[in-house]
Design an enzyme around this catalytic site. Structure first.
Site, short mmCIF file in Angstrom:
data_model
loop_
_atom_site.label_atom_id
_atom_site.label_comp_id
_atom_site.label_asym_id
_atom_site.label_seq_id
_atom_site.Cartn_x
_atom_site.Cartn_y
_atom_site.Cartn_z
N HIS A 143 4.91 0.47 2.77
CA HIS A 143 3.56 0.81 2.34
C HIS A 143 3.32 2.31 2.16
CE1 HIS A 143 2.70 -3.25 2.28
NE2 HIS A 143 1.70 -3.36 3.14
N ASP A 169 -2.05 -6.39 0.65
CA ASP A 169 -2.67 -5.26 1.36
C ASP A 169 -3.42 -4.31 0.43
OD1 ASP A 169 -1.73 -5.96 4.08
OD2 ASP A 169 0.23 -5.57 3.22
MG MG Z 1 1.40 -7.12 3.87
#
Ligand code: MG
Ligand code: SAH
Length: 209
Positions: A143, A169
């Protein structure tokens, strides 16, 4: 509603280790059902197999394959001392995180071994020699902005026209979470290659046009 194989699993998906809400999992399943008619599916970031089960069951029902890409050493937030570290997944001998053992256990229990092909490697390395067009790509790996961007840029051209790009996300409000997945979601739309389909909780679905 037609019954599906999710209800027949020998465990409750909610009890699996992982980072995916039930509504997001259902949406992945539905998307993969349609996408498997176009081509095999691929996920980046399998962890212990929660998203893999939703996607894999859909692929199995359509007689297709899911490639499940993860180096299984965890993202930054899974390392010892970090917020999402799980000591059960720490391998004392190597001093590394290892989610592959748990992933394999779950795939075996779910009877998905003939429809899910694990690729234990770095996503961009896997992409570097990839050639197969895909019905769906699900991005849920690292991320950091550079990881997310690399994943998007490495895989976007392998999604067949009509196929699905799913990104997990997505938090439009920075107070709710990191911005990298949201950035690539915006980038996907801006590229002109993808059209927004829907957003379920923090899961964004786009179609390759
Ligand atoms: Mg995720
Ligand atoms: N989809 C999972 C959660 C994924 S967590 C679920 O449903 O629960 C993110 C995963 O991405 C971790 O397992 C980590 O090992 C993996 N990952 C992070 N960066 C990666 C990279 N560059 N290549 C492959 N896997 C990566």
């Amino acid at each position: 509603m037609p019954t599906n194989k999710l209800a027949e699993l020998p465990f409750n998906i909610k009890d699996l280790k992982g980072f995916l809400a039930e509504d997001e999992g259902r949406a992945l399943y539905d998307a993969a059902k349609k996408a498997s008619k176009i081509g095999p599916c691929l996920e980046i970031g399998s962890y212990c197999g929660k998203s893999t089960v939703y996607l894999g069951v859909a692929c199995k029902e359509e007689n297709n394959i899911l490639y499940a890409v993860d180096h299984h050493s965890g993202s930054e937030e899974h390392q010892p001392g970090e917020e999402y570290h799980d000591p059960d997944l720490y391998d004392e001998r190597t001093g590394l995180m290892d989610s592959f053992r748990e992933f394999r256990r779950v795939m075996r229990l779910a009877k998905l071994e003939k429809n899910v092909i694990p690729i234990v490697s770095d996503s961009s390395l896997v992409a570097s020699k990839w050639t197969t067009p895909l019905g769906m790509v699900f991005i849920d790996g690292g991320h950091s902005l550079s990881s997310a961007m690399t994943d998007f840029n490495s895989w976007k051209n392998y999604i067949a026209v009509g196929g699905i790009l799913a990104i997990h996300d997505i938090f439009p409000n920075p107070e709710d979470g990191g911005q990298a997945p949201f950035t690539i979601w915006k980038q996907a739309i801006k590229s002109g290659l993808f059209k927004k389909l829907s957003t379920i909780n923090s899961l964004g679905l786009l179609r390759r046009i």
